[in-house]
Design an enzyme around this catalytic site. Sequence first.
Site, mmCIF file in Angstrom:
data_model
loop_
_atom_site.group_PDB
_atom_site.id
_atom_site.type_symbol
_atom_site.label_atom_id
_atom_site.label_comp_id
_atom_site.label_asym_id
_atom_site.label_seq_id
_atom_site.Cartn_x
_atom_site.Cartn_y
_atom_site.Cartn_z
ATOM 1 N N GLY B 41 0.832 -1.203 0.000
ATOM 2 C CA GLY B 41 0.000 0.000 0.000
ATOM 3 C C GLY B 41 0.860 1.244 0.000
ATOM 4 N N GLY B 43 -0.601 4.510 0.297
ATOM 5 C CA GLY B 43 -1.362 5.671 0.766
ATOM 6 C C GLY B 43 -0.543 6.439 1.787
ATOM 7 N N GLY B 46 1.307 3.815 4.224
ATOM 8 C CA GLY B 46 2.286 2.979 3.528
ATOM 9 C C GLY B 46 3.353 3.798 2.829
ATOM 10 N N SER B 286 -18.116 17.480 1.200
ATOM 11 C CA SER B 286 -17.425 17.780 2.452
ATOM 12 C C SER B 286 -18.408 18.125 3.569
ATOM 13 C CB SER B 286 -16.460 18.938 2.266
ATOM 14 O OG SER B 286 -15.974 19.329 3.523
ATOM 15 N N ARG B 339 -20.983 12.918 12.983
ATOM 16 C CA ARG B 339 -21.409 12.202 11.785
ATOM 17 C C ARG B 339 -22.424 11.099 12.053
ATOM 18 N NH1 ARG B 339 -15.481 11.569 8.837
ATOM 19 N NH2 ARG B 339 -15.340 13.739 8.212
ATOM 20 N N GLU B 433 -5.743 3.042 7.997
ATOM 21 C CA GLU B 433 -7.112 2.567 8.195
ATOM 22 C C GLU B 433 -7.163 1.044 8.346
ATOM 23 O OE1 GLU B 433 -9.770 3.905 5.111
ATOM 24 O OE2 GLU B 433 -11.515 2.926 5.995
ATOM 25 N N ARG B 443 -14.654 7.969 14.246
ATOM 26 C CA ARG B 443 -13.531 8.849 13.967
ATOM 27 C C ARG B 443 -14.020 10.276 13.733
ATOM 28 N NH1 ARG B 443 -11.608 10.956 9.548
ATOM 29 N NH2 ARG B 443 -12.780 9.660 8.085
ATOM 30 N N LEU B 449 -6.301 11.466 8.153
ATOM 31 C CA LEU B 449 -5.024 11.844 7.551
ATOM 32 C C LEU B 449 -3.963 11.910 8.639
ATOM 33 C CD1 LEU B 449 -6.225 14.643 5.096
ATOM 34 C CD2 LEU B 449 -5.951 12.215 4.692
#
Lengths: 219, 648, 246
Positions: B41, B43, B46, B286, B339, B433, B443, B449
């Site tokens: 990975g 991202g 990684g 967003s 959320r 993740e 979260r 990030l």
Amino acid sequence: MSNKPYYSSITKKIIMSLMGLFLLTFLLVHLTLNSFLLFDKELFNEGAHFMGTNPFIQVFQWVLFAGFAIHIIYGIILQIQNWMSRPTGYKKRAFMEQSPFSKYMIYTGLLIFIFLAIHLTNFFFVKMGWVGNGIPEVGGKEDMGQLVIDLFHNGGYVTLYVVLILLMGFHLDHAFQSAFQTLGLNHKTYWGFIKGLSRVYAIVVTLGFVIIPLILHFK
Amino acid sequence: MTKIDSKIPEGPLANKWTHYKEHQKLVNPPNKSKIDIIVVGTGLAGGAAAASLGEMGFNVKVFCIQDSPRRAHSIAAQGGINAAKNYPNDGDSIYRLFYDTVKGGDYRGREANTYRLAEVSNNIIDQCVAQGVPFAREYGGYLATRSFGGAQVSRTFYARGQTGQQLLLGAYGALSKEIKRGSVELFTRREMVDLVVMKDGRARGIIVRNLFTGEIERYSAHAVLLATGGYGNLYYLSTNAMTSNGSAAWRAYKRGAYFANPCYVQIHPTCIPVHGDYQSKLTLMSESLRNDGRIWVPKKKEDAERIRNKEIRPREIPEEDRDYYLERRYPAFGNLVPRDVASRAAKERCDAGYGVGTGKAVFLDFKDAIARLGKDVIKARYGNLFDMYERIVDDDPYETPMMIYPAIHYVMGGLWVDYELQSNIPGLFVGGEANFSDHGANRLGASALMQGLSDGYFVLPYTMQNYLADQITVGKIPTDSPEFEAAEKEVHERIDKLLSINGTETVDSIHKRLGHIMWDHAGMARTKEGLEEGIKMIQELRQEFWTNVRVPGTKEGINIELEKALRLADFLELGELLARDALHREESAGGHFREEHQTPEGEALRNDKDFMYVAAWEYQGDDKAPKLNKEPLVYENIEVKTRNYKTA
Amino acid sequence: MDLKLKIWRQASPTDKGKFVDYEVHNISSDASFLEMIDILNDELIAKGERPVAFDHDCREGICGMCSMFINGHPHGPEAATTTCQLHMRKFKDGETIVIEPWRAKPFPVIRDLIVDRSAFDLIIQEAGYISASTGGTPDANAIPIKKENADLAMDAAACIGCGACVAACKNASAMLFVSAKVSQFALLPQGKVEAKDRVKKMVAKMDELGFGNCTNTYACEAECPKEISITNIARMNRQFIGAKLG
């Protein structure tokens, strides 16, 4: 990178643009000189005489030829590389160029080259005595103006001349602002001005070179 | 029961990480080049880890599924990244960021990990600025911040609406630097299809499928790091990228790694609603839109129906007939509730018959904000998002309310890791993740990030080195050992089996059905009966998949259907584990809401007495139920409270 | 909507390849372009034919994976839009759509509409970064950066590396891509240290890989899904001249 001399794409482009700007300046001088013909043939002849005898200009004309040669040679090299960078083309490709005439620079360029050859044959080579019967003389002085006027009375020649000048105009429309972009002279505050100036230059120079033979033809 | 050792260092919370680093084992520079590390990975986690480990001098092999490391799905994160810099001088601190993260996670995260996350958050911003990440700035030239849900301070750094992209490109640059230097070797278009664990129990390699040639390849190393993202695509429709999948983690699970808290799934409230059966993907808008937009549905069912039938337009509904249900239910936080709360409230209204659009959508209206602030201000704040919405939906959000609906966005669950981010398999590390993470059961925005880069730049390079210190005498790991042979053989068998079924159902059609089962039975609101039924349905669907799927093509060369089938085969097992975890967790916490466990007002009700633990599931065999291991959560530095967003 | 498609099919890098005609029916105008191809592929699979291979991933216009030359434009005719964000309502019922892969010598076709864009990675690996190793960096606010420059750097950094600029350019030039990266770092104080070295190395790599020369047609800017400006190319030219002269 190997040790052999390497001219990057940008270096080649910069050389192209510098030569191009040089040629653009030359065209303005040329047009100014031509315009004398509309007012006073003698003035034109004096100008031509000056250009033909002044030692500085004599040397400089070879610089000018070199400028043409470099511009043309680099133009061809770059174009061949560009063709090679896309071996397989698209079946359908829209017109995406924002500087529309940029798409045809190699073609308009080659036609300008042909025009240049004809032009040189008609004037410069005659003057040098390489072709034809030399420049007509009036009272012991060369009458370059008369040579031009005579040629412009030939309708076929004027048509060819006007068409090729128009094609040169397309070349110039892209050329002027493109040279600035290549030299990195693009800034949001004056870029619009440069593009406008480019178009104005192309139109003025083209119209100038088109109007002179037309007026002389119908005069 | 197996004793789970989370290896939390001794000492006061604030000193644990420093203490760890001061006492960890190191590998001296000449020996580092004798050590191989595999990173799967590219991202944020990684990519950053591979670059940092390469800089240190280890031999790193890095694998990505796309054609370039720059395309990992971290790139799609929009909002920002949190850090406790306290630049705005509004009272932020490492402790406060830590506290907000634990509270936002509904007290289901590990204290020491979360504190470390907050602690290194500041280094991340420093690092990224040094890499040339163009964060937003004030006129004075200093970094700008903004506030985000679940926090009372302004601590979110951002690069327009493309923060994930810019951070990822920063890590990609660092990775590219190391690839050029030769310390990192890049393998693109490779997908990990198995983990190789040696007889001594250590992870020593991976089996990958080359997505171009179809070849099965073996790679060995002294340690393996999985940074393969989350399993949100289990639900078929999610905001994840098309190739995001859970297979690397699932293969590790089947080789003995514990899978922790799979039921904690985050559902994002502001996505563009589903518009058709052919739909492949959901698009996130967003969360910042909730700062100025007001969420509502019609008060009367008949109005909702007329809107659904396109007989009237939303703006024709008079003010008194609109139900601003978030403002009604949560006067203190209104449209800015977390959320999970916002998502469930939308589902509740739609299930009750008040939904608009296809029936599964609510309005997000900017009319009042435009009247109050002017169209120009709204345009400056959300212009990009409005354009994106218009491009997808063909509606002008300046003129008519947007329609939104919750969608799967992020998973808090993942492979179980200890304080060193090492799984229970020695030598197998998990970052980003893909691990069960520092976010507990939910979260907060702009924290993903932060966690990815924290793991990648500042945690794994230390902790992996600690593990590798005694590996310098091991020498190169051969790839012809029986373990590699066996693992590769199993992969071939799996592929041959899939290609030989030759049934009638396409991979996607079964995946869509799995998605529906998951969404209906293990989605935003779960019940015992629903989960039990869901588990049965998943089992039946899995049976159908293995007898009736149609995978055309061959093993050789590009075979996208085969790729998808391999991933779906794993999702069909992972889905069941998720549902089992949800079924066993008799409480509501963060992203896990059980209808049986709610307050009379419909709010989540935790059961701290019985469920304050990490559920780490252990594979026992395909036909056996997994074993539940519990890691108790101890809060020594935070008082555990009920989340309350009704009053300030 | 019913549509006729002409799609480039090429089984392998060495295969000659050809256009094949397809028809799709009852496509919703709300479907995205890639969803339309998904539907076509479902039908092909049902018929036992090989589905059309194409690159895609995030499907929200940011990963830069999707790459189709649609009706004469990279990413199709809609401005500032990637293929994955293009929707069928932008096409007419009954229309014929020509779909081709990116065409450029450094982007060889792998299969159908998939091309190999690793040349972009090689250019970045050459010098497309600031060499800041992990740790030991100063406080993020230690060096203030003019907001205007930070914004311009962000404009340049928005590049998604999809290759539409190369695909659009009649010369298959990569100048817009390379200049966006050069510009981003040239505008930031952190990037200035290596600026001269960076521009020389990246340009040399770009030439070596066989990308064409820029002739300032500005087609790249018109077709870039992220609207990267050609002023970045001018900035790179300036940087290059500066680097060569000093």
